[in-house]
Design an enzyme around this catalytic site. Structure first.
Site, PDB file in Angstrom:
ATOM      1  N   GLU A   1       0.755  -1.140  -0.079  1.00  0.00           N
ATOM      2  CA  GLU A   1       0.062   0.096  -0.103  1.00  0.00           C
ATOM      3  C   GLU A   1       0.807   1.175  -0.005  1.00  0.00           C
ATOM      4  O   GLU A   1       2.188   1.128   0.165  1.00  0.00           O
ATOM      5  CB  GLU A   1      -0.997  -0.091   1.033  1.00  0.00           C
TER       6      GLU A   1
ATOM      7  N   LYS B   1       2.748   4.693   1.086  1.00  0.00           N
ATOM      8  CA  LYS B   1       3.429   5.186   2.386  1.00  0.00           C
ATOM      9  C   LYS B   1       2.842   6.627   2.738  1.00  0.00           C
ATOM     10  O   LYS B   1       3.145   7.443   1.598  1.00  0.00           O
ATOM     11  CB  LYS B   1       4.823   5.090   2.489  1.00  0.00           C
TER      12      LYS B   1
ATOM     13  N   ASP C   1       2.235  10.235   3.784  1.00  0.00           N
ATOM     14  CA  ASP C   1       2.996  11.243   4.455  1.00  0.00           C
ATOM     15  C   ASP C   1       2.282  12.011   5.577  1.00  0.00           C
ATOM     16  O   ASP C   1       1.716  12.994   5.413  1.00  0.00           O
ATOM     17  CB  ASP C   1       3.698  12.172   3.542  1.00  0.00           C
TER      18      ASP C   1
ATOM     19  N   TYR D   1      -3.948   1.083   8.713  1.00  0.00           N
ATOM     20  CA  TYR D   1      -2.865   0.324   8.249  1.00  0.00           C
ATOM     21  C   TYR D   1      -2.279  -1.213   8.938  1.00  0.00           C
ATOM     22  O   TYR D   1      -1.721  -1.690   8.388  1.00  0.00           O
ATOM     23  CB  TYR D   1      -1.528   0.766   7.582  1.00  0.00           C
TER      24      TYR D   1
ATOM     25  N   LYS E   1      11.099   3.885  -0.591  1.00  0.00           N
ATOM     26  CA  LYS E   1      10.895   5.465  -0.768  1.00  0.00           C
ATOM     27  C   LYS E   1      11.107   5.786  -2.177  1.00  0.00           C
ATOM     28  O   LYS E   1      11.849   5.399  -2.924  1.00  0.00           O
ATOM     29  CB  LYS E   1      11.913   5.749   0.098  1.00  0.00           C
TER      30      LYS E   1
ATOM     31  N   CYS F   1      14.844  48.532 -16.062  1.00  0.00           N
ATOM     32  CA  CYS F   1      14.671  47.191 -16.843  1.00  0.00           C
ATOM     33  C   CYS F   1      16.317  46.597 -17.080  1.00  0.00           C
ATOM     34  O   CYS F   1      16.991  47.091 -17.515  1.00  0.00           O
ATOM     35  CB  CYS F   1      13.990  47.551 -18.079  1.00  0.00           C
TER      36      CYS F   1
ATOM     37  N   CYS G   1      16.678  46.788 -21.177  1.00  0.00           N
ATOM     38  CA  CYS G   1      16.612  47.867 -22.004  1.00  0.00           C
ATOM     39  C   CYS G   1      16.897  49.134 -21.016  1.00  0.00           C
ATOM     40  O   CYS G   1      16.980  50.236 -21.630  1.00  0.00           O
ATOM     41  CB  CYS G   1      15.408  48.131 -22.587  1.00  0.00           C
TER      42      CYS G   1
ATOM     43  N   CYS H   1       8.473  46.619 -16.788  1.00  0.00           N
ATOM     44  CA  CYS H   1       9.342  47.512 -17.701  1.00  0.00           C
ATOM     45  C   CYS H   1       8.500  48.297 -18.475  1.00  0.00           C
ATOM     46  O   CYS H   1       7.557  48.027 -18.977  1.00  0.00           O
ATOM     47  CB  CYS H   1      10.256  46.540 -18.632  1.00  0.00           C
TER      48      CYS H   1
ATOM     49  N   CYS I   1      11.979  47.582 -25.559  1.00  0.00           N
ATOM     50  CA  CYS I   1      12.888  46.526 -24.872  1.00  0.00           C
ATOM     51  C   CYS I   1      12.812  45.267 -25.636  1.00  0.00           C
ATOM     52  O   CYS I   1      11.932  44.599 -26.109  1.00  0.00           O
ATOM     53  CB  CYS I   1      11.899  46.294 -23.554  1.00  0.00           C
TER      54      CYS I   1
HETATM   55  S1  IVH Z   1       3.174   0.186   8.753  1.00  0.00           S
HETATM   56  C1  IVH Z   1       5.776  -1.879  11.650  1.00  0.00           C
HETATM   57  N1  IVH Z   1       1.903   1.484   6.576  1.00  0.00           N
HETATM   58  O1  IVH Z   1       5.587   5.160   8.403  1.00  0.00           O
HETATM   59  C2  IVH Z   1       5.129  -1.146  10.719  1.00  0.00           C
HETATM   60  N2  IVH Z   1       3.193   2.703   8.005  1.00  0.00           N
HETATM   61  O2  IVH Z   1       8.519   4.100   9.517  1.00  0.00           O
HETATM   62  C3  IVH Z   1       4.273   0.069  11.011  1.00  0.00           C
HETATM   63  N3  IVH Z   1       3.292   4.990   7.508  1.00  0.00           N
HETATM   64  O3  IVH Z   1       5.535   5.447  11.577  1.00  0.00           O
HETATM   65  C4  IVH Z   1       3.920   0.965  10.069  1.00  0.00           C
HETATM   66  N4  IVH Z   1       2.050   4.940   5.788  1.00  0.00           N
HETATM   67  O4  IVH Z   1       3.846   6.362  10.304  1.00  0.00           O
HETATM   68  C5  IVH Z   1       2.745   1.548   7.617  1.00  0.00           C
HETATM   69  N5  IVH Z   1       0.890   2.456   4.782  1.00  0.00           N
HETATM   70  C6  IVH Z   1       1.529   2.374   5.814  1.00  0.00           C
HETATM   71  C7  IVH Z   1       2.195   3.727   6.327  1.00  0.00           C
HETATM   72  C8  IVH Z   1       3.083   3.734   7.227  1.00  0.00           C
HETATM   73  C9  IVH Z   1       2.806   5.693   6.397  1.00  0.00           C
HETATM   74  C10 IVH Z   1       4.290   5.584   8.349  1.00  0.00           C
HETATM   75  C11 IVH Z   1       4.186   5.126   9.554  1.00  0.00           C
HETATM   76  C12 IVH Z   1       5.275   4.702  10.440  1.00  0.00           C
HETATM   77  C13 IVH Z   1       6.165   5.069   9.418  1.00  0.00           C
HETATM   78  C14 IVH Z   1       7.300   3.967   9.270  1.00  0.00           C
END
Ligand code: IVH
Length: 694
Positions: free
Chosen positions: A116, A118, A120, A228, A317, A431, A434, A449, A455
């Site tokens: 899935e 990650k 932010d 998650y 990442k 300017c 020019c 300008c 110009c």
């Molecule tokens: S699983 C032990 N799934 O990433 C595993 N983490 O460095 C627990 N995060 O602190 C995390 N999206 O805040 C998991 N789909 C996702 C995530 C996720 C973001 C963040 C989470 C965690 C950090 C891991």
């Protein structure tokens, strides 16, 4: 090889810096360096400690997962620690992850992974007792977090009571709370208009919002969540795979990411990562990678933990979208209408997948808002195909640290830590091209300008616009050539283009007889032009392709457009009082009338269009959707052009959609169109169609 004393000194310094930035990030919601730099400091600490286990101290930041909770909130001890994830950046790293897993499990078959995005955002733990949301906490240092129940209760995506049944009497759900990109943008726009503090990015905004003591404020902020994992479970059982747990979550009304997939083997994980990365910019939430987890809970158990991280999961990442670099200079570029735009010259830096050395600063207000000075270390953001921008100045006290972090990144870019003398950014009074005085119109932020006719920069831009694809479409008349023509004094106005002969052109640098003949033919060919394109080519301020088309449709002839007064102009679709004023002023100027006269005399003949009733427009009765990014125009322009051709433009794809224009980064709309079997065209096909229709 460093000696032990030097290593210890470096470790002490790294720990001090990491602790400091931990507190800036987690407790003050005001990070001073980009995440990527922090990650590098941390990785360096981990590397040294791994090579010299004797130097690990109990208080080293490597021994904890986050930072201490902020005073003011009640502390919550997590029954099971909230871990973090190991990170990888390449396919090779991913393969090694799978190899380790296979070796430890002692199997031959590739494992099943649950993947899935990650997210932010901010990691949180939710505790449901008998289906009721009892308590919510931040991750904190992984062992102890803060009680943020009052704030989390305001997150509308979360059920205060679980739906259906079959859930354990005590269920801890973990996930990421985040702010949508669109919610963040409108919240910041509102804050800006009220003169209030704005946030740097959606993640900081989410973190700051969850730390509000007053949850009425939180309730007004667009927070949402994806779950998650499950933590503590008592008096009940969960299914034995993560994917099945997600299905249960969905039944209980808990939000789970819609892009989650179960795949087998690392090759499929790579494909998944590529898919998510391609969709990254089309998503309305920020992601910084993909999380790959072993799907079977039994196998997760068998694999167990490393010191800080599980062995059964990995974060893949994506390239960082925010990195630090040095502002080396600011130059002022002169545009077609004379607007002076400050442009940042940056020490080249790899961000969002490309090397960036320029960023627009828009105007002097932006420079002031950022508190920018030449020589500053700045954070540059480039997401997707959006033009890079400076989001923040690194406060002087942290410059050394970001430079240290840069120095550690030795693979992709050599860090240049040379300092540049600090100086203020001063708007020019003349300017830069020019030398004409720079003026600022009443109530406008933009500097201009005043030397419209003398110009060279304005003339060059005006010529480039005139010759561009949507305008007169003169093939082969690029910027190098236009610059030469202007610098040599061969072209002093748009009309001069039509007086150039093949001999003169052939004598220019890098021009042969053949290309000169081709260019001349291109110039001549452009004389037969639609009225709409001609109006657009004139470069009247705020008259884009769509407005030009509307004007042509409405008036039918150039003479009628030129004769129209402001009131008459306001009756045209898409033309408000400001634009009407600009058009009327443009045609009232004797020099502009003279230019048009000359062009007509030289054979330019804008075709007069019959005035078309709306139902006879070429795309009338059709519904179009534009998604992803286009190179030649932004989505709003595309929308306006389509509307001018009679189409309705919708925000989502349905069975009623006639056609979808999909640029790079197109996401779910494209998928829906494909599912429904609706016609999809790319930008090239779209432009070709427009050319045909206009
Ligand atoms: S699983 C032990 N799934 O990433 C595993 N983490 O460095 C627990 N995060 O602190 C995390 N999206 O805040 C998991 N789909 C996702 C995530 C996720 C973001 C963040 C989470 C965690 C950090 C891991």
């Amino acid at each position: 090889m460093k000696d032990s004393a030097a290593l210890q000194a470096e470790l002490a310094e790294l720990r001090r810096l990491i602790n400091y930035h931990n507190s800036r990030y987690h407790q003050l919601d005001a990070p001073a360096i980009p995440d990527q730099d922090y990650d590098r400091l941390f990785q360096r600490l981990l590397d040294i400690e791994a090579a010299h286990p004797g130097l690990v101290t109990p208080d080293s930041p490597s021994q904890r997962v986050g930072s201490a909770p902020l005073g003011g909130f009640t502390q919550v001890r997590h029954a099971l620690p909230m871990q973090s994830l190991d990170k990888v950046f390449t396919s090779d790293d991913l393969r090694r992850f799978e190899e380790r897993v296979i070796k430890r499990l002692n199997t031959a078959s590739p494992p099943e992974f649950s993947c899935e995005p990650k997210i932010d955002g901010v990691a949180v733990s939710l505790l449901y007792r008998d289906g009721m949301l009892e308590r919510a906490a931040t991750r904190g240092d992984g062992t102890t977090g803060e009680d943020i129940t009052h704030n989390v209760r305001t997150v509308r995506a979360l059920p205060l009571r679980l739906q259906g049944g079959g859930y354990p009497a005590l269920l801890e759900v973990r996930g990421e709370i985040f702010m949508t990109k669109s919610g963040f943008a409108s919240m910041n726009a509102e804050a800006l208009s009220k003169g209030e503090r704005t946030f740097v990015n959606p993640r900081n905004a989410a973190a700051g919002t969850l730390r509000q003591l007053d949850s009425r404020l939180t309730a007004q902020r667009p927070l949402t969540m994806f779950c998650y994992s499950a933590g503590l479970v008592e008096n009940g059982v969960l299914p034995d795979t993560l994917s099945a747990i997600f299905d249960s979550f969905v039944r209980w009304g808990l939000p789970v990411n819609e892009l989650r997939r179960v795949v087998t083997g690392v090759a499929a994980c790579e494909e998944y990562c590529a898919l998510v990365q391609a969709r990254r910019n089309a998503l309305d939430y920020e992601i910084d990678g993909v999380v790959i987890k072993i799907n079977s809970l039994a196998l997760q158990q068998e694999l167990g933990m490393n010191a800080r991280t599980p062995r059964w999961a990995m974060a893949f990442k994506f390239p960082a979208e925010e990195v630090a670099t040095v502002l080396e200079d600011v130059v002022f570029q002169v545009g077609r209408t004379g607007a002076l735009t400050p442009v940042a010259r940056l020490r080249p830096v790899f961000v969002g997948g490309v090397t960036v050395s320029n960023a627009t600063l828009h105007n002097m207000d932006e420079v002031r808002r950022l508190g920018l000075r030449i020589g500053d270390r700045v954070i540059v953001r480039r997401a997707g195909d959006v033009i890079p921008k400076i989001v923040q100045v690194v406060p002087p006290a942290f410059v050394a640290e970001t430079a240290v972090a840069d120095a550690m990144e030795n693979d992709r870019q050599t860090a240049d830590t040379t300092l540049i003398e600090a100086r203020d950014i001063v708007a020019p009074v003349q300017c830069p091209v020019c030398g004409s005085p720079v003026v600022q119109e009443e109530g406008e932020v933009l500097l201009r300008c005043s030397g419209t006719l003398v110009c060279r920069a304005q003339l060059i831009q005006a010529l480039l616009h005139f010759a561009s694809r949507g305008a007169m479409d003169i093939e082969g008349l690029g910027s190098k050539l236009v610059e030469q023509l202007v610098e040599a004094g061969l072209v002093k106005s748009l009309a001069d283009l039509y007086q150039l002969d093949v001999d003169t052109l052939a004598n220019l640098e890098r021009m042969g007889l053949k290309s000169a003949q081709n260019l001349k033919a291109g110039i001549d060919k452009s004389k037969d032009i639609s009225l709409a394109r001609f109006l657009f080519a004139l470069g009247i301020r705020d008259v884009g392709e769509a407005t030009a088309l509307n004007l042509a449709r409405h008036f039918g002839t150039l003479a009628a457009v030129m004769a129209a007064d402001e009131e008459t102009l306001k009756a045209v679709d898409d033309v408000g009082p400001v634009v009407a004023g600009r058009i009327a002023t443009f045609f009232a100027q004797p020099l502009n009338r003279q230019l048009i006269e000359q062009l007509l005399k030289l054979g330019v003949s804008p075709q007069e269009l019959a005035v078309v009733p709306p139902e006879k427009l070429p795309l009338s009765g059709q519904t179009w959707v534009v998604t992803g990014s286009l190179a030649a125009m932004d989505r709003n322009q595309a929308k306006a052009v389509l509307q001018a051709l009679g189409a309705k433009v919708a925000g989502s794809v349905s069975a009623k959609t006639t056609c979808v224009v999909a640029g790079p980064g197109a996401g779910s709309k494209l998928a829906t169109a494909e599912e429904l079997g609706i016609k999809v065209i790319n930008e090239q096909e779209f432009l070709a169609l427009l050319e045909q229709l206009q």
